[in-house]
Design a protein around this motif. Structure first.
Motif, short mmCIF file in Angstrom:
data_model
loop_
_atom_site.label_atom_id
_atom_site.label_comp_id
_atom_site.label_asym_id
_atom_site.label_seq_id
_atom_site.Cartn_x
_atom_site.Cartn_y
_atom_site.Cartn_z
N ILE A 163 0.86 -1.18 0.00
CA ILE A 163 0.00 0.00 0.00
C ILE A 163 0.90 1.23 0.00
O ILE A 163 1.84 1.32 0.79
CB ILE A 163 -0.91 0.04 1.24
N VAL A 164 0.62 2.17 -0.88
CA VAL A 164 1.37 3.42 -0.93
C VAL A 164 0.46 4.52 -0.40
O VAL A 164 -0.66 4.70 -0.90
CB VAL A 164 1.83 3.75 -2.35
N ASN A 165 0.92 5.26 0.59
CA ASN A 165 0.14 6.33 1.21
C ASN A 165 0.96 7.62 1.20
O ASN A 165 2.04 7.67 1.78
CB ASN A 165 -0.23 5.93 2.64
N TYR A 166 0.43 8.67 0.57
CA TYR A 166 1.15 9.94 0.49
C TYR A 166 0.79 10.90 1.62
O TYR A 166 1.46 11.92 1.80
CB TYR A 166 0.85 10.64 -0.84
N GLY A 180 -2.39 8.17 -2.95
CA GLY A 180 -1.65 6.93 -2.82
C GLY A 180 -2.06 5.91 -3.87
O GLY A 180 -2.70 6.25 -4.88
N PHE A 181 -1.70 4.65 -3.61
CA PHE A 181 -1.93 3.59 -4.59
C PHE A 181 -1.98 2.25 -3.84
O PHE A 181 -1.23 2.06 -2.88
CB PHE A 181 -0.80 3.57 -5.61
N ILE A 182 -2.86 1.36 -4.26
CA ILE A 182 -2.91 0.00 -3.69
C ILE A 182 -2.75 -0.98 -4.84
O ILE A 182 -3.50 -0.93 -5.81
CB ILE A 182 -4.22 -0.29 -2.96
N LYS A 183 -1.80 -1.89 -4.73
CA LYS A 183 -1.52 -2.81 -5.83
C LYS A 183 -2.42 -4.04 -5.79
O LYS A 183 -2.49 -4.74 -4.77
CB LYS A 183 -0.05 -3.21 -5.82
#
Length: 227
Positions: A163-166, A180-183
């Protein structure tokens, strides 16, 4: 347009598929096998490209609206007790993202980040009732001008491993911007005030930064005027 989180994977995939196609072309003499390898490489590349796509969304920012943070399908609308931050009842709206959805997370409202925390965890299927508390996840709270404090939670699914959280505590954010982004397959939960108006229904498909999830209800709007 592709999301920056996929740049390395996309570059690696181009190289891998290119090498595979060239090796098949020069070293495999069986026509059907050569064609199969080339087609599989092309299909793999297309899947990776569509997964990391990041379509441009023009958001009409509105303090009176909470927009969907992701693309997907509404799978939960209910009143729950939120344990981590509010420790009180909230309206929960959960959105499930399949592997074919856009997986960019966008800020559902403008405001200030007052809480942002990562939790390592399990990788239960995203629609599992306990995934919100046991899976790998991030919790972000935004203090908004109209709704007060709202919370959204990125939750990893059975396939997701990152999980990418900005969101960073103390920063100001704008509705619709990348958060952000969730793969791969995953889910996002929204926890909203009990008195807001929910504008979506179960199984409804929503679009990040476009679909209005909830609107602000002014408690003074329907008060009777007395003289």
């Amino acid at each position: 347009m592709f999301h920056k989180e996929g740049q390395k994977i996309i570059l690696f995939s181009f190289c891998l598929v290119g090498i595979s196609v060239l090796l098949a072309h020069f070293f495999i003499d069986i026509p059907w096998l050569k064609l199969t390898i080339q087609l599989l490489g092309l299909i793999l590349l297309i899947i990776i490209l569509q997964f990391f796509r990041n379509p441009k969304r023009v958001t009409a920012k509105d303090f009176n609206e909470i927009l969907s943070p992701v693309d997907g399908k509404v799978v939960v609308i209910e009143e729950v007790f939120e344990k981590e931050f509010f420790k009180e009842k909230r309206r929960q709206v959960s959105i499930f993202m399949s592997p074919v959805n856009v997986h960019v997370t966008r800020y559902p409202a403008s405001g200030s980040i007052i809480f942002s925390k990562y939790h390592p965890g399990k990788f239960l299927v995203a629609w599992h009732p306990k995934s919100s508390e046991e899976n790998e996840r991030t919790t972000v709270v935004i203090k908004t001008p109209k709704f007060g404090e709202i919370l959204y939670r990125q939750i990893a699914g059975a396939l997701a491993r990152r999980i990418v959280n900005y969101a960073e505590k103390g920063e100001s954010v704008q509705q619709g911007d990348d958060a952000g982004f969730i793969k791969f397959g995953s889910r996002v939960d929204l926890f909203l005030p009990l008195d807001c108006q929910i504008n979506v229904k179960l199984n409804q498909k929503v679009k990040g930064a476009e679909t209005c999830i909830a609107t602000f209800v002014d408690p003074n709007e329907n008060e009777e005027i007395t003289y």
